[in-house]
Write a protein that holds these residues in place. Structure first.
Motif, PDB file in Angstrom:
ATOM      1  N   ARG A  87       0.858  -1.183   0.000  1.00 49.18           N
ATOM      2  CA  ARG A  87       0.000   0.000   0.000  1.00 49.18           C
ATOM      3  C   ARG A  87       0.899   1.239   0.000  1.00 49.18           C
ATOM      4  NH1 ARG A  87      -3.478   2.801   4.865  1.00 49.18           N
ATOM      5  NH2 ARG A  87      -4.611   4.237   3.548  1.00 49.18           N
ATOM      6  N   HIS A 119       2.859   9.708   5.683  1.00 46.55           N
ATOM      7  CA  HIS A 119       2.593   8.368   5.169  1.00 46.55           C
ATOM      8  C   HIS A 119       3.682   7.817   4.235  1.00 46.55           C
ATOM      9  CE1 HIS A 119      -1.496   9.480   6.497  1.00 46.55           C
ATOM     10  NE2 HIS A 119      -1.689   8.182   6.645  1.00 46.55           N
ATOM     11  N   GLY A 208      -8.840   6.654   9.755  1.00 49.44           N
ATOM     12  CA  GLY A 208      -9.056   7.725   8.786  1.00 49.44           C
ATOM     13  C   GLY A 208     -10.449   7.535   8.192  1.00 49.44           C
ATOM     14  N   ARG A 237      -7.910  13.089  13.688  1.00 53.65           N
ATOM     15  CA  ARG A 237      -7.755  14.206  12.737  1.00 53.65           C
ATOM     16  C   ARG A 237      -9.004  15.082  12.757  1.00 53.65           C
ATOM     17  NH1 ARG A 237      -6.073  10.367   7.740  1.00 53.65           N
ATOM     18  NH2 ARG A 237      -5.334   8.810   9.212  1.00 53.65           N
TER      19      ARG A 237
HETATM   20  C1  LIG Z   1      -4.979   7.813   3.984  1.00 48.26           C
HETATM   21  C2  LIG Z   1      -5.506   7.433   5.312  1.00 48.26           C
HETATM   22  O1  LIG Z   1      -6.199   8.199   5.961  1.00 48.26           O
HETATM   23  O2  LIG Z   1      -5.260   6.198   5.719  1.00 48.26           O
HETATM   24  P1  LIG Z   1      -5.654   5.532   7.114  1.00 48.26           P
HETATM   25  O3  LIG Z   1      -7.155   5.518   7.183  1.00 48.26           O
HETATM   26  O4  LIG Z   1      -5.061   4.149   6.998  1.00 48.26           O
HETATM   27  O5  LIG Z   1      -5.028   6.376   8.178  1.00 48.26           O
END
Ligand SMILES: CC(=O)OP(=O)(O)O
Ligand SMILES: Nc1ncnc2c1ncn2[C@@H]1O[C@H](COP(=O)(O)OP(=O)(O)O)[C@@H](O)[C@H]1O
Ligand SMILES: [Mg+2]
Length: 395
Positions: A87, A119, A208, A237
């Motif tokens: 990924r 990331h 996320g 977040r």
């Molecule tokens: C891109 C992203 O938010 O990935 P994850 O949900 O794995 O944190």
């Protein structure tokens, strides 16, 4: 030809999630998680069949964890591993599909790292370690952003001066594309519709979270932007805030950019609102006991999610269904019902019993009779990454 085995790797900054996928079996042959990498408490957990095991890796880094994994994977694959799928979160505008990893693509992935500083460097560490350990194996990069390269320009451009886009790549990219692509295909299959001739709203709600509008198998809009911070309220977040917040905090509190980045990425969202936890399970329990912060966090999460879905509906010619997926989408009847309650103008309504039934991996339709389709579809990013890897092995 015997069924092939693909190792799927998802490297985070201090963790590696992995799965050994056999193309003939729906269950993973082996799966697990290496976490707290780089610290004294680094540990590798794995499950094979019904059995679980773990191994401490004091101070172990990504390479040490992958080196420990190697014999486990070889053993579980009966000595036959056919490829590795990685990924990769950000593929910029270079990658509209998965690609084989070679010197050229590796260079392009490195070049996008400034767009995803939280990331891509970790993803690259995983790729580099795997290339050293398995130099002769085909390795493939599968990008979160690739599925969203079909967004029309009016959906991906920010209203900022054009040179920022042209010279610095400042635009909306979108993430979780592997999941939105997988669940929209599954939703079409479950509904007896052609994926290439149907329109979906998808809500991927894990740590996320993002929404996506999918028309005829293509992403037409999505809630995440330049980085995975834009859009919905997530575990830690903030999602959307007034863009002046950065300047405001810098001016009034003297905060640095790093401090503000940490605030918005790691201390906000469900955690920041509740003052308690980033984990929806804990918040639901606390809400049941009357916790004010947990109750508010869930209300804001669901309202903002509904608002995003209503916005995404602008990209659809018609609505064939709304899809819930990810740990929260697949397991929280409460979040689904609170969200759908805000979407009466789209005609959406839930069947209470079906909503309660679809948890812990149970897929199905949960809409009330006579209303637009609402589906719970467990995502499987690992399987989709393995399928993309196999497709490139065949090519
Ligand atoms: C891109 C992203 O938010 O990935 P994850 O949900 O794995 O944190
Ligand atoms: N039974 C449940 N009820 C509510 N939320 C749940 C339940 N099970 C898992 N979740 C939530 O799912 C989220 C994690 O989702 P997941 O898709 O596993 O994350 P990741 O993005 O790391 O893959 C967490 O907020 C967790 O609390
Ligand atoms: Mg997940």
């Amino acid at each position: 030809m015997p069924a092939r085995n693909i190792l799927v790797i998802n490297c985070g900054s201090s963790s590696i999630k992995f799965a050994l996928v056999n193309e003939a079996h729906s269950q993973f042959t082996l799966s697990g998680l290496a976490e707290r990498l780089g610290s004294q408490d680094a540990v590798l957990h794995w499950q094979r069949g019904g059995e679980q095991d773990s191994l401490m890796l004091p101070s172990g880094d990504h390479r040490a964890a992958l080196a420990q994994l190697l014999p486990l994977v070889q053993g579980a694959a009966g000595g036959k591993l056919h490829g590795i799928g990685h990924r990769v979160v950000h593929g910029g505008e270079q990658f509209t599909a998965a690609c084989r990893i070679d010197a050229q693509s590796l260079q392009a992935i490195r070049a996008t790292a400034p767009l995803a500083p939280l990331h891509n460097p970790a993803n690259l560490q995983g790729i580099e370690a795997a290339l050293k350990l398995f130099p002769s194996l085909t390795q493939v990069a599968v990008f979160d952003t690739a599925f969203h390269q079909s967004l029309p320009e009016h959906a991906y451009r920010y209203a900022v001066p054009e040179p920022l886009y042209r010279e610095h790549g400042v635009r909306r990219y979108g993430f979780h594309g592997t999941s939105h692509r997988y669940v929209s295909h599954r939703a079409a299959e479950m509904s007896g519709l052609a994926s290439g001739d149907s329109s979906w709203l998808s809500a991927h709600l894990g740590n996320g979270c993002s929404t996506c509008a999918i028309v005829d198998g293509q992403s037409r809009d999505t809630s995440m932007g330049l980085t995975p911070l834009e859009g919905l309220v997530m575990g830690t977040r903030s999602g959307d805030v007034d863009p002046n917040l950065h300047g405001h905090l810098a001016r009034t509190l003297g905060w640095s950019l790093e401090r503000i980045d940490t605030l918005l990425n790691k201390e906000s969202g469900l955690l920041g609102l509740s003052g308690l936890s980033n984990d929806m399970r804990s918040l639901e329990q606390a809400r049941d006991q009357g916790h004010v912060g947990a109750t508010l966090a869930i209300e804001v999460f669901c309202y903002r999610l509904a608002k995003s879905l209503a916005g995404m509906s602008c990209a659809l010619p018609q609505l064939d269904g709304l899809i819930f997926t990810g740990g929260i989408g697949e397991n929280s009847p409460l979040v689904r019902s609170k969200t759908v309650a805000h979407l009466k103008l789209l005609g959406l309504a839930l069947d209470k019993e079906a909503n309660a039934r679809c948890i812990r991996g149970v897929a199905g339709s949960i809409h009330a009779h006579g209303h637009p389709r609402i589906l719970v579809v467990p995502t499987n990013e690992e399987r989709q990454i393995a399928l993309d890897t196999l497709a490139l092995l065949n090519a």
